[in-house]
Scaffold this active site. Structure first.
Site, PDB file in Angstrom:
ATOM      1  N   CYS A 192     -11.063   2.740   6.091  1.00 31.49           N
ATOM      2  CA  CYS A 192     -10.364   3.964   6.466  1.00 31.49           C
ATOM      3  C   CYS A 192     -10.699   5.135   5.544  1.00 31.49           C
ATOM      4  O   CYS A 192     -10.760   6.282   5.980  1.00 31.49           O
ATOM      5  CB  CYS A 192      -8.858   3.732   6.465  1.00 31.49           C
ATOM      6  SG  CYS A 192      -8.251   2.920   4.983  1.00 31.49           S
TER       7      CYS A 192
ATOM      8  N   GLU B  13       0.855  -1.200   0.000  1.00 31.70           N
ATOM      9  CA  GLU B  13       0.000   0.000   0.000  1.00 31.70           C
ATOM     10  C   GLU B  13       0.882   1.239   0.000  1.00 31.70           C
ATOM     11  O   GLU B  13       0.605   2.202   0.704  1.00 31.70           O
ATOM     12  CB  GLU B  13      -0.912   0.030   1.231  1.00 31.70           C
ATOM     13  CG  GLU B  13      -1.856  -1.164   1.305  1.00 31.70           C
ATOM     14  CD  GLU B  13      -2.993  -0.966   2.308  1.00 31.70           C
ATOM     15  OE1 GLU B  13      -4.136  -1.151   1.907  1.00 31.70           O
ATOM     16  OE2 GLU B  13      -2.731  -0.617   3.469  1.00 31.70           O
TER      17      GLU B  13
END
Lengths: 641, 641
Positions: free
Chosen positions: A403, A319
């Protein structure tokens, strides 16, 4: 960057700005009316709220997850912001309810984490690397500060202060304290916010401790792993090969002390939150070594590892970041949260040094890489923001790891703060949008009214309202994308070049009530080229107009987009289309595609392809995937002849 | 394709041709002197020879592997061929030794497979899908035929005949027989060879049975899996999703009856061996339905799924085919064995119909996709043949799955057969190389001498030696890449266009001893363009000269190869370099690279890149990775202006 000590310019409270425009104001409303209620519903339905009752039993589904508090906290933060611009007794009461649950879930010693209270009660603080405990604490602190600042209620603030007080006893350099820090940065910047709100130096010192300690040998996470005797929460054991070990350490930016870090590495969101805290501390502590570290990392990010949209972190594997110039388009990860984090960081850099470079990236990221994360109806989200798609990528309503949606919500709900900065003798205008702002210049209150169709048009008028004349400098950002700005003060042209200072036109004078400034930022359609080392963009061009990066989408271009070619001198015409995508400026012109009637049934041949004319229509990148599913590309092949 | 029944043209024995050239002859020698001994050593050292003693005990390392016989058999086949052109008593004796071991390992019923004799003796024929039993049998049969044809010894032939006789009792449509076929095709073509050598129709019928049965519902492999109750040898269970199930079945071309197959799918080597057998049977059985199936599959392969090098099967996931036009360069799998298989298939298609299309692909694959598989010193091999490399891909000495090295060895050791075909009243010349051949045209023996510097130069002289004048047609292949051939018979120009028949210049006349034919095939440097749907090659051009595909390599071009651009009108000059890469024609000219001094330290900008001149040097693709490690590209970006 010599003026940070003087702190001439301060951020403003987001409430100081009221948007009156047709671009941001409807989006902020959408977040308030759609996104925030929807997110609450998702938190409720997925068990994130009820878990606070601490009545989970082993075997019961769902099992509370280690990062649930962070999702809830970002919702609390966003919801608090929305109350400021739009009072809502029901939402206020709902916040009180959730806060009461949080307060009740807090342990006698101040600890507040559902997972390590009910699922693994014995393992508190045993896996700082992966278990997100301090990360969740950080988001709770941000929520507590936001709730207090908007509502004046200390309910959540008191909870998070107790929690922070407890954390300050656990971590630190004193004997008996853990010399750890969190694998996912966040608490560091949250503690600076808590310090700024409460004035309690303890929180600043704890943040400083976390930042100073990070990456110091011997590495805490490795000592911790040895002590724990088991892999971390996400199962990783330490890689054996040196290269892999380095990447493993870089993942959470703990590979070396932060002041020695010269390259943006690892998980992109973690990196952004770390750099935010470094910038915060640089300012608060007047620490030039942190300023320099931030500046180096900024340079590296923006000149080697950032997508044109402000998206960052190309790889799904971590990520995060990979190598310089590795910016693939179809497989771009470019997490929405990382773009949000970049806006946060840029905003902080801007207050270390009011340089248009930072505001340019802030604007670029906000209008493109962040805004692409949310659908036009405010209900669906991209976690990942590729710059090209074959048609398989679509926004979703929610994610297991949720998130991004609340991160967009809290950013848009508090967007006003990014518009201006204020100081004793200066006001800086960073962004343009029809709005009203109440600013403070030294002792003077300045009402600033902006009128503009930005980002669709670059004509901006600012009207100043002052109780009495005041001498100060008005700094107007001249965006990096604008080459021929025209500035008028009370109708009289001011030569921009003569007053340009680090990307801002600085007009120092005694301002009177009723003064007006007109800024014209021409927005021609611009072709953007990438550094030749960006292999993914070789031979391609991107289209930009004003702050908006454009893309072609199948919905408008019924041809194979990877075969579409834009002749080098072909003009593209902007036109506002009120009925398309809630109203956008589209770009239209002539382009080419291969003439397949000119190919026999062969795979290779010696004669060059014949092209035929086609129509090209580009839309703003942020608006893609809001119609029928289809392919999309930002980087379009350019045809030289 | 109407003449297959007449069988005008027959393949020739490879021994009929003696190479006297500087291209193939040294390579064939290298295979004899280096590759074949080295492969024996590897077979010996890895336990492939000693396993034949059948004295393996559980727990002993190494455990015999299911495909070991196939590696050994291909070595036996290659070694046998090499004896024909270069008698070698030691090698002859070594072959006898290994054959004796094979004979001793044969079971009383004729079965011959080490793995299922000593490792899993109870599981014979229980996993036709994955266990390669019939595949190994096929390679043993080919070796037996080759050994007999070269040496006249029946030792190995007798063994494989006994094995084939036994297999014919096990498999077939009769009651009590298994209605199965092999997951890895090979035995089908081997049985046709065995039939042609022995004249025993039983082998032809068994091959026909395997081909006819393949893909008939209910699918044998799925019945077998159910009966077996366990996953196959490689562990796969049946996928649940329809799309994955289709791919799973396509992997070994058992998804539908072969006559219904219209697309080349699945594992590329398996596909090639299947199509070889289909072509063989089409010829032997005069079966137009198989001819049509072959022709359809050929068209599909060569117009949708073949690399310019003749490499096939882009994906490592299935070692095979994916979708039309999916031909990535860096990640190209393009297994050496698949290219070898394509040469085999093309050769067979050529004897169904003497059409230059087949010979063109044969030549293209041989000089590029096959030859790249072996290093110039004959000791290292590519399993995978990408068309672009960042410098990480290198040939290796051996592979755990060692199919490719002996496959190249057997192809090069028997290369002569691909040069000509002969018939009652025709001789066809397919390939050009300095050589002598003894051909049979009806009752006449024709000695054909070729003199040429092919593939470096296109001037070819053929001298005919005949005991008495004979009327026949001499067919000279005019390669598809050649646009302006010049043909002279005894010094008199013959207009090629007037005698061109399916890619061959056909000269029918009464030939006399001493007649000569001069063929000039001009070899300008040619630019090749790929179909626009081949996304990987968009905007790029490949260079070809004669049959050779070229590439740029870092060793000659010290610039980032993915930034190298070749202006559209830039001429490239061929020059023979005797001291480089054992002597190759290099292409040289001017090209462009981005002028990086023209870039500031930025990632994106509005001004188009400025280019600067650089030198471009291209080498034949087959010769890459024989010097210092570095990047390589076949498809070079083309600069329009």
């Amino acid at each position: 960057m010599d003026n940070y000590k003087q702190r001439r310019l301060q951020p403003i409270a987001f409430q100081a700005v009221q948007f009156r425009d047709t671009f941001w104001q409807p989006r902020i409303e959408l977040v308030r009316e759609q996104t925030i209620p929807f997110e609450y519903l998702q938190c409720k339905e997925t068990g994130r709220i009820d878990a606070l009752r601490l009545d989970w039993e082993p075997g019961q589904e769902p099992t509370p997850h280690i990062f649930w508090e962070s999702d809830l906290a970002k919702w609390l933060e966003a919801a608090s912001y929305s109350l400021a611009t739009h009072p809502d007794a029901d939402l206020d009461a709902l916040l009180d309810q959730v806060i009461a649950l949080l307060a009740a879930a807090q342990q006698p010693d101040g600890y507040l984490n559902v997972y390590f209270t009910v699922v693994e009660p014995g393992r508190r603080w045993t896996d700082l690397r992966d278990a997100h405990e301090l990360y969740c604490a950080g988001h709770l602190i941000e929520a507590g500060v936001a709730h207090f600042e908007v509502t004046g209620k200390r309910t959540l603030l008191a909870v998070v202060q107790r929690y922070a007080d407890y954390i300050a006893t656990v971590f630190g350099p004193e004997p008996g304290q853990k010399r750890g820090y969190c694998g996912h940065e966040e608490i560091e910047l949250a503690l600076v916010r808590l310090y700024r709100t409460t004035g309690d130096q303890k929180y600043l010192r704890l943040s400083q401790y976390f930042i100073d300690e990070r990456g110091q040998p011997p590495l805490y996470f490795e000592q911790e792993a040895t002590e724990r005797g088991t892999p971390g929460f996400f199962g990783e054991t330490l890689p054996e090969r040196a290269e892999q070990l380095a990447m493993f350490r870089q993942y959470n930016q703990s590979h070396q002390p932060v002041r020695e870090q010269r390259e943006v590495v690892g998980h992109a969101v973690r990196a952004m939150y770390l750099y935010c805290a470094m910038a915060d501390l640089a300012l608060e502590l007047h620490d030039p070594s942190l300023v320099q570290a931030c500046e180096r990392l900024w340079q590296h990010l923006t000149t080697k590892r950032m997508y044109l949209t402000g998206g960052i972190g190309p790889s799904s594997a971590n990520e995060g970041f990979t190598t310089d110039y590795d910016l693939p388009n179809e497989t771009a990860y470019a997490e929405t949260c990382a773009a949000v984090g970049l806006v946060f960081w840029a905003h902080r850099m801007l207050h270390l040094d009011c340089d248009g470079r930072y505001a340019d990236v802030l604007e670029q990221t906000l209008y493109n890489g962040v805004l692409s994360g949310i659908s036009l109806d405010g209900k669906k989200f991209f976690y990942v923001n590729p710059l090209a798609s074959t048609g398989q990528t679509h926004r979703q309503e929610w994610f297991g790891c949720a998130c991004c949606p609340p991160n967009i919500a809290r950013l848009l709900s508090s967007l006003g703060q990014y518009m201006y900065s204020q100081g004793d003798a200066e006001v800086a205008v960073h962004l343009y949008a029809t709005s009203e702002a109440r600013l403070q210049v030294g002792a003077h209150t300045l009402m600033m009214r902006q009128q503009t169709q930005y980002p669709w048009d670059g004509a901006i008028r600012l009207d100043l309202e002052l109780a009495s004349p005041a001498r100060f400098a008005l700094k107007l950002r001249i965006p990096g994308w604008c080459t021929r700005p025209v500035l008028r003060v009370n109708g009289v042209v001011v030569e921009v070049a003569s007053c340009l200072e680090k990307g801002y036109a600085r007009i120092e004078r005694t301002w009177q009530n009723g003064d007006s400034v007109e800024l014209h930022l021409p927005m021609p359609v611009t072709r953007i080229y990438a550094h030749p080392a960006v292999v993914a963009d070789t031979g391609c061009v991107a289209l930009q107009r004003g702050p908006l990066v454009y893309c072609v989408e199948s919905a408008d271009n019924p041809v194979p987009l990877n075969q579409l070619q834009l002749p080098v001198d072909q003009p593209l015409h902007p036109e506002f289309k009120p009925d398309i995508l809630n109203g956008v400026v589209m770009l239209q012109g002539s382009a080419c595609v291969p003439d397949l009637t000119d190919w026999n049934d062969c795979l290779y041949r010696t004669r060059k392809l014949r092209m035929q004319e086609t129509r090209l229509t580009a839309i703003p990148y942020f608006a893609w995937d809001n119609r029928q599913p289809g392919a999309m590309r930002v980087w379009i092949r350019e045809l030289s002849i």
